[in-house]
Design a protein around this motif. Structure first.
Motif, PDB file in Angstrom:
ATOM      1  N   ARG A 240       1.813  35.771   9.343  1.00 58.39           N
ATOM      2  CA  ARG A 240       1.273  36.570   8.245  1.00 58.39           C
ATOM      3  C   ARG A 240      -0.241  36.450   8.104  1.00 58.39           C
ATOM      4  NH1 ARG A 240       6.199  35.298   3.886  1.00 58.39           N
ATOM      5  NH2 ARG A 240       7.804  36.403   5.133  1.00 58.39           N
ATOM      6  N   ASN A 241      -0.844  35.545   8.851  1.00 57.77           N
ATOM      7  CA  ASN A 241      -2.310  35.469   8.933  1.00 57.77           C
ATOM      8  C   ASN A 241      -2.868  36.264  10.109  1.00 57.77           C
ATOM      9  OD1 ASN A 241      -2.782  33.894   6.662  1.00 57.77           O
ATOM     10  ND2 ASN A 241      -2.421  31.967   7.790  1.00 57.77           N
ATOM     11  N   GLY A 242      -1.972  36.907  10.893  1.00 56.85           N
ATOM     12  CA  GLY A 242      -2.408  37.682  12.048  1.00 56.85           C
ATOM     13  C   GLY A 242      -2.619  36.871  13.302  1.00 56.85           C
ATOM     14  N   GLU A 243      -2.184  35.600  13.312  1.00 58.42           N
ATOM     15  CA  GLU A 243      -2.338  34.745  14.474  1.00 58.42           C
ATOM     16  C   GLU A 243      -1.106  34.837  15.375  1.00 58.42           C
ATOM     17  OE1 GLU A 243      -5.015  31.226  12.397  1.00 58.42           O
ATOM     18  OE2 GLU A 243      -2.829  31.132  12.310  1.00 58.42           O
ATOM     19  N   ARG A 244      -1.375  34.736  16.712  1.00 57.61           N
ATOM     20  CA  ARG A 244      -0.277  34.831  17.667  1.00 57.61           C
ATOM     21  C   ARG A 244       0.503  33.527  17.694  1.00 57.61           C
ATOM     22  NH1 ARG A 244       1.950  39.468  19.411  1.00 57.61           N
ATOM     23  NH2 ARG A 244       3.072  39.152  21.363  1.00 57.61           N
ATOM     24  N   ARG A 245       1.850  33.634  17.586  1.00 53.10           N
ATOM     25  CA  ARG A 245       2.707  32.467  17.579  1.00 53.10           C
ATOM     26  C   ARG A 245       3.936  32.723  18.453  1.00 53.10           C
ATOM     27  NH1 ARG A 245      -1.209  30.303  15.862  1.00 53.10           N
ATOM     28  NH2 ARG A 245      -1.481  29.346  13.799  1.00 53.10           N
ATOM     29  N   THR A 246       4.543  31.609  18.892  1.00 53.53           N
ATOM     30  CA  THR A 246       5.833  31.652  19.575  1.00 53.53           C
ATOM     31  C   THR A 246       6.868  31.039  18.637  1.00 53.53           C
ATOM     32  OG1 THR A 246       4.825  31.468  21.762  1.00 53.53           O
ATOM     33  CG2 THR A 246       7.140  30.894  21.592  1.00 53.53           C
ATOM     34  N   TYR A 247       7.987  31.769  18.427  1.00 52.03           N
ATOM     35  CA  TYR A 247       9.011  31.338  17.479  1.00 52.03           C
ATOM     36  C   TYR A 247      10.300  31.029  18.229  1.00 52.03           C
ATOM     37  CZ  TYR A 247       5.892  33.272  13.922  1.00 52.03           C
ATOM     38  OH  TYR A 247       4.818  33.534  13.120  1.00 52.03           O
ATOM     39  N   THR A 248      10.979  29.942  17.802  1.00 55.65           N
ATOM     40  CA  THR A 248      12.295  29.591  18.340  1.00 55.65           C
ATOM     41  C   THR A 248      13.262  29.473  17.169  1.00 55.65           C
ATOM     42  OG1 THR A 248      11.660  27.248  18.288  1.00 55.65           O
ATOM     43  CG2 THR A 248      11.423  28.404  20.397  1.00 55.65           C
ATOM     44  N   VAL A 249      14.477  30.019  17.364  1.00 61.26           N
ATOM     45  CA  VAL A 249      15.485  30.040  16.296  1.00 61.26           C
ATOM     46  C   VAL A 249      16.711  29.277  16.795  1.00 61.26           C
ATOM     47  CG1 VAL A 249      16.847  31.491  14.761  1.00 61.26           C
ATOM     48  CG2 VAL A 249      14.618  32.301  15.580  1.00 61.26           C
ATOM     49  N   VAL A 250      17.103  28.192  16.056  1.00 64.38           N
ATOM     50  CA  VAL A 250      18.233  27.337  16.448  1.00 64.38           C
ATOM     51  C   VAL A 250      19.147  27.170  15.247  1.00 64.38           C
ATOM     52  CG1 VAL A 250      18.928  25.074  17.299  1.00 64.38           C
ATOM     53  CG2 VAL A 250      16.824  26.131  18.147  1.00 64.38           C
TER      54      VAL A 250
END
Length: 568
Positions: A240-250
């Motif tokens: 939500r700050n516009g930064e690129r992230r990698t997300y993992t869902v477990v």
């Protein structure tokens, strides 16, 4: 020199052909690279998911233990419900000995809690989830920034229990956020930013750092509910700050809760592999290396030798200079054969051209000698005729011989111009016509010197096939003009001779004045000769007689020399 088209260059065509030949290999390389990249990305996702499961193990243990405690107490709670004071005392003792929990109680369907670790009686019917709990009678995990009894940030687990096979309420256990584990330094070094858990109602239950900051790390283009659909997967996006992230869902098995890991994209295994492995790198490097080797080979084996041969050919074509290759031993056999053939061809051409030049020079000498001898013979005939003219007694005989002498001298002049010509066998009929006019005037000067002569003659070059009949025609025309010239009492007799050239067209004009002249008998021979000569010239003649002038005008075209068949 003709400018060559760039796409006809050997280098361009070799590059195109090699590119076409390497295209299948490049396609296979791209396919294999994409396949390796996909497998590497999938392996990286699995590794990242494993790291996330490992990092969320403590949250999972907290929840699983709380569920276990709730289930166990649910099986024995019927023994304590008749004595709320003893029940509350035992629960209070349990909470005091387990710092991981801040509250535990029994929530009956009535909503009034009489057995809890807080002691006393508590009405929970006004709680935000009470009605939903009683309606669904299902396990629920919720978060509360300010617990109603503990007055601190918690997340609460409500586990249903039964008495005699019937729903009897919920065992409620609260876990304070302050007791949740922090992210390890090892995971932070790998790029872990935040580790969140959320429930089936899309509420964030826990965060390793700060709950308020954790909200900013959530994906900007996905809701929490959408994330539960991606359980067991990894994806990239912007927070939500516009930064690129990698997300993992477990998912946390058996609890309804889900763990969301937030990683730095540039430091995650997926980001590093994606930035390092590019599908087009290997084909491009292969193509560049192949082109470099091909261009070096072509230049070393072919182009430099062909360039040298072409330079020799250009110099030979321009100046007939012969340059011998000094490094012919480095040439391939095929090009050495080509160079030897070129050297042999240049020697033959130079030798044959020298022979042709000698033949042409010899022929020119012979032709000039022939013209010179013919001119001498004609002058000899003219001299003989001149002797006859002096010996003749009759004026008519003298006149006939003089006219014949003029024709012979005209022919002699033509042959004189031909052997003196520097125009490749062509005669300057302009100078020839001038000589004929002057000779004719000299012959007539003895009888009449009052004739005015005007000339306007261009230097016209003709081959002998046209020069001879034109010279004879001019001689006949001058003879007739001098024979029939006359004038009125007030004017002086005149003769105007003009020869003009306009491209390939020529116009000859002979105009003389007429008037009161002596009665001269006409035989018509001159007119017949003039017509015959005009036919040989391929021209059109016209005769115009006015009151004071008579004009002879001839139009003809200059023709190229056409040799006889036997000359070949």
């Amino acid at each position: 020199m003709i400018k060559a088209k760039w796409y006809n260059s050997l280098r361009v065509q070799i590059v195109l052909l090699l590119t076409l030949a390497l295209f299948p290999l490049a396609a296979v390389a791209i396919y294999q690279t994409n396949r390796v990249e996909s497998e590497s990305a999938r392996n990286a996702e699995l590794a990242l998911l494993a790291l996330t499961r490992s990092a969320a193990k403590e949250e999972e243990l907290f929840i699983q233990r709380a569920l276990g405690v709730a289930r166990f107490f649910g099986t024995v709670v019927s023994d304590f419900m008749d004595d709320p004071v003893a029940c509350s005392r035992d629960l209070e003792r349990f909470i005091a000995n387990n710092s991981n929990y801040s509250f535990m109680g029994v929530l009956p369907p009535s909503g009034v809690m009489t057995c809890s670790s807080a002691g006393g009686e508590f009405d929970a019917t006004s709680g935000p989830y009470f009605e939903e709990l009683m309606k669904t009678q299902q396990r629920m995990i919720v978060a509360n920034r300010r617990g109603p009894l503990s007055q601190e940030s918690i997340f609460n687990i409500s586990e249903p229990f039964q008495v005699d096979g019937k729903f009897a309420g919920f065992i409620s256990i609260s876990i304070p956020h302050r007791g949740m584990p922090k992210a390890s330094e090892n995971l932070e070094e790998l790029g872990l930013i935040e580790l969140l858990t959320f429930n089936s109602n899309d509420e964030i239950l826990t965060a390793r750092n700060n709950l308020e900051k954790a909200q900013l790390e959530m994906p900007a283009d996905r809701t929490v509910g959408n994330l539960r659909i991606l359980s067991g997967l990894a994806f990239e996006g912007q927070n939500r700050n516009g930064e690129r992230r990698t997300y993992t869902v477990v998912p946390i098995q058996g609890s309804g809760a889900t763990v969301l890991g937030v990683w730095k994209t540039d430091e995650s295994p997926i980001g590093s592999i994606s930035s390092f492995v590019q599908p087009a790198v290997f084909p491009i490097l292969m193509w560049v290396a192949s082109m470099a080797v091909a261009m070096l080979s072509i230049y070393t084996l072919v182009l430099r030798h062909i360039t040298h041969l072409r330079r020799n050919m250009d110099e030979f074509a321009e100046s007939r200079s012969i340059q011998t290759s000094t490094y012919r031993g480095a040439m391939p056999n095929e090009l050495q054969s080509l160079a030897r053939n070129f050297d042999r061809m240049t020697d033959d051409i130079v030798r044959e051209e020298a022979e042709l030049e000698d033949m042409v020079r010899e022929k020119n000498v012979l032709i000039k000698e022939v013209h010179h001898r013919v001119k001498n013979n004609l002058q000899l005939i003219s001299s003989i005729m001149n002797m006859k003219i002096r010996a003749a007694q009759q004026e008519e005989t003298k006149s006939v011989l003089m006219r014949l002498q003029d024709r012979v001298l005209s022919l002699a002049s033509i042959h004189r111009d031909l052997y003196q010509s520097r125009h490749g066998g062509m005669a300057n009929v302009g100078a020839l016509v001038t000589d004929i006019v002057e000779n004719s005037v000299e012959v007539a000067a003895a009888s009449d010197s009052s004739v005015k002569i005007d000339t306007d003659i261009d230097p016209v070059l003709l081959y002998p096939d046209q020069a001879v009949p034109l010279a004879l025609l001019v001689a006949e025309g001058m003879t007739n003009s001098l024979k029939y010239i006359g004038s009125s009492d007030a004017e002086k007799p005149f003769i105007l001779v003009s020869l003009k050239q306009n491209g390939a067209e020529c116009v000859l004009t002979i105009r003389n004045s007429i008037g009161i002249a002596a009665d001269v008998e006409s035989t018509g021979l001159g007119t017949k000769l003039i017509n015959a000569f005009s036919v040989q010239l391929g021209g059109k003649i016209s005769l115009e007689e006015e009151e004071t002038t008579f004009t002879l005008r001839l139009h003809f075209m200059i023709e190229e020399f056409v040799p006889d068949g036997r000359d070949f």
